[in-house]
Design a protein around this motif. Sequence first.
Motif, mmCIF file in Angstrom:
data_model
loop_
_atom_site.group_PDB
_atom_site.id
_atom_site.type_symbol
_atom_site.label_atom_id
_atom_site.label_comp_id
_atom_site.label_asym_id
_atom_site.label_seq_id
_atom_site.Cartn_x
_atom_site.Cartn_y
_atom_site.Cartn_z
ATOM 1 N N LYS A 10 -9.591 28.598 10.985
ATOM 2 C CA LYS A 10 -8.464 27.920 10.344
ATOM 3 C C LYS A 10 -8.975 26.994 9.241
ATOM 4 O O LYS A 10 -10.049 26.418 9.340
ATOM 5 N N PHE A 11 -8.144 26.841 8.215
ATOM 6 C CA PHE A 11 -8.486 25.974 7.096
ATOM 7 C C PHE A 11 -8.463 24.520 7.540
ATOM 8 O O PHE A 11 -7.559 24.077 8.214
ATOM 9 N N ASN A 12 -9.493 23.774 7.153
ATOM 10 C CA ASN A 12 -9.595 22.356 7.470
ATOM 11 C C ASN A 12 -9.637 21.606 6.146
ATOM 12 O O ASN A 12 -10.593 21.716 5.398
ATOM 13 N N SER A 13 -8.599 20.836 5.848
ATOM 14 C CA SER A 13 -8.519 20.170 4.545
ATOM 15 C C SER A 13 -8.724 18.663 4.659
ATOM 16 O O SER A 13 -8.012 17.891 4.053
ATOM 17 N N GLU A 14 -9.712 18.251 5.418
ATOM 18 C CA GLU A 14 -9.948 16.818 5.587
ATOM 19 C C GLU A 14 -10.528 16.183 4.335
ATOM 20 O O GLU A 14 -10.335 15.009 4.094
ATOM 21 N N THR A 15 -11.258 16.934 3.522
ATOM 22 C CA THR A 15 -11.842 16.408 2.291
ATOM 23 C C THR A 15 -11.677 17.426 1.172
ATOM 24 O O THR A 15 -11.977 18.601 1.334
ATOM 25 N N THR A 16 -11.199 16.935 0.033
ATOM 26 C CA THR A 16 -11.106 17.754 -1.160
ATOM 27 C C THR A 16 -12.172 17.257 -2.124
ATOM 28 O O THR A 16 -12.265 16.056 -2.380
ATOM 29 N N ILE A 17 -12.974 18.176 -2.650
ATOM 30 C CA ILE A 17 -14.081 17.795 -3.524
ATOM 31 C C ILE A 17 -13.869 18.396 -4.905
ATOM 32 O O ILE A 17 -13.621 19.595 -5.044
ATOM 33 N N ILE A 18 -13.963 17.534 -5.912
ATOM 34 C CA ILE A 18 -13.981 17.988 -7.302
ATOM 35 C C ILE A 18 -15.417 17.781 -7.755
ATOM 36 O O ILE A 18 -15.869 16.654 -7.950
ATOM 37 N N SER A 19 -16.150 18.865 -7.878
ATOM 38 C CA SER A 19 -17.595 18.772 -8.109
ATOM 39 C C SER A 19 -17.935 18.476 -9.560
ATOM 40 O O SER A 19 -17.111 18.633 -10.468
ATOM 41 N N GLU A 20 -19.178 18.053 -9.765
ATOM 42 C CA GLU A 20 -19.679 17.751 -11.092
ATOM 43 C C GLU A 20 -19.532 18.986 -11.970
ATOM 44 O O GLU A 20 -19.804 20.107 -11.555
ATOM 45 N N GLY A 21 -19.076 18.781 -13.204
ATOM 46 C CA GLY A 21 -18.862 19.888 -14.129
ATOM 47 C C GLY A 21 -17.423 20.367 -14.149
ATOM 48 O O GLY A 21 -17.009 21.037 -15.098
ATOM 49 N N ALA A 22 -16.647 20.019 -13.117
ATOM 50 C CA ALA A 22 -15.235 20.416 -13.080
ATOM 51 C C ALA A 22 -14.409 19.430 -13.902
ATOM 52 O O ALA A 22 -14.698 18.235 -13.943
ATOM 53 N N TYR A 23 -13.360 19.933 -14.548
ATOM 54 C CA TYR A 23 -12.451 19.102 -15.337
ATOM 55 C C TYR A 23 -11.024 19.472 -14.952
ATOM 56 O O TYR A 23 -10.653 20.649 -15.002
ATOM 57 N N ILE A 24 -10.258 18.475 -14.562
ATOM 58 C CA ILE A 24 -8.864 18.695 -14.185
ATOM 59 C C ILE A 24 -7.999 17.765 -15.015
ATOM 60 O O ILE A 24 -8.256 16.562 -15.094
ATOM 61 N N LYS A 25 -6.947 18.335 -15.622
ATOM 62 C CA LYS A 25 -6.002 17.543 -16.402
ATOM 63 C C LYS A 25 -4.617 17.780 -15.831
ATOM 64 O O LYS A 25 -4.216 18.925 -15.630
ATOM 65 N N GLY A 26 -3.903 16.668 -15.531
ATOM 66 C CA GLY A 26 -2.554 16.799 -14.997
ATOM 67 C C GLY A 26 -2.343 15.890 -13.805
ATOM 68 O O GLY A 26 -2.977 14.842 -13.694
ATOM 69 N N GLU A 27 -1.477 16.316 -12.902
ATOM 70 C CA GLU A 27 -1.137 15.521 -11.725
ATOM 71 C C GLU A 27 -1.711 16.181 -10.483
ATOM 72 O O GLU A 27 -1.557 17.381 -10.283
ATOM 73 N N LEU A 28 -2.371 15.362 -9.661
ATOM 74 C CA LEU A 28 -2.993 15.848 -8.435
ATOM 75 C C LEU A 28 -2.445 15.047 -7.265
ATOM 76 O O LEU A 28 -2.486 13.816 -7.277
ATOM 77 N N ALA A 29 -1.899 15.730 -6.267
ATOM 78 C CA ALA A 29 -1.376 15.063 -5.071
ATOM 79 C C ALA A 29 -2.067 15.648 -3.850
ATOM 80 O O ALA A 29 -2.211 16.869 -3.737
ATOM 81 N N CYS A 30 -2.540 14.764 -2.956
ATOM 82 C CA CYS A 30 -3.193 15.269 -1.749
ATOM 83 C C CYS A 30 -3.092 14.249 -0.611
ATOM 84 O O CYS A 30 -2.919 13.060 -0.835
ATOM 85 N N GLY A 31 -3.199 14.754 0.588
ATOM 86 C CA GLY A 31 -3.171 13.907 1.772
ATOM 87 C C GLY A 31 -4.545 13.765 2.394
ATOM 88 O O GLY A 31 -4.743 12.980 3.312
ATOM 89 N N SER A 32 -5.498 14.507 1.873
ATOM 90 C CA SER A 32 -6.862 14.452 2.407
ATOM 91 C C SER A 32 -7.679 13.430 1.621
ATOM 92 O O SER A 32 -7.245 12.912 0.602
ATOM 93 N N VAL A 33 -8.886 13.161 2.097
ATOM 94 C CA VAL A 33 -9.822 12.352 1.338
ATOM 95 C C VAL A 33 -10.169 13.143 0.083
ATOM 96 O O VAL A 33 -10.431 14.341 0.148
ATOM 97 N N LEU A 34 -10.148 12.492 -1.067
ATOM 98 C CA LEU A 34 -10.465 13.142 -2.334
ATOM 99 C C LEU A 34 -11.764 12.556 -2.860
ATOM 100 O O LEU A 34 -11.862 11.345 -3.075
#
Length: 139
Positions: A10-34
């Motif tokens: 089963k998927f475990n979404s306790e932590t969301t990771i945006i790694s080095e080199g990634a670029y995100i523009k916009g709105e991000l909503a989450c309930g996990s640790v980011l």
Amino acid sequence: MAVFSKGSGKFNSETTIISEGAYIKGELACGSVLYIEGHVDGMIKSSNTVVIGKNGKVTGIISASKVVVNGVFEGNVDADSVEILSGGFVLGDICSGSLSIETGGRFDGKNSLKASNSMKSLENLEIIDTEESGASKNI
């Protein structure tokens, strides 16, 4: 990043990771640790903790339960707790219940204290005129 529980598949979404080199523009909503080591430009809404790692950069607005900065943040933060670690830099305004800055951490902006429940209860107090109430002025 997807993390799977051992044995369950089963998927475990306790932590969301945006790694080095990634670029995100916009709105991000989450309930996990980011955890951010990349670059986010926009709005982050979280009911949990947002961590900006030493290589991370966030530009925009963060609304979260807790924010920990060890990288660079430019914008406005609204959180119950904000920690600026020794490698962190915040340029902007912070509205929080508590703010801590480690030696070496840098903050350039304005901080305002969120009203706690005890502060909110003080707002409802009524001022009593001592002359009208008969209370003694010489206490």
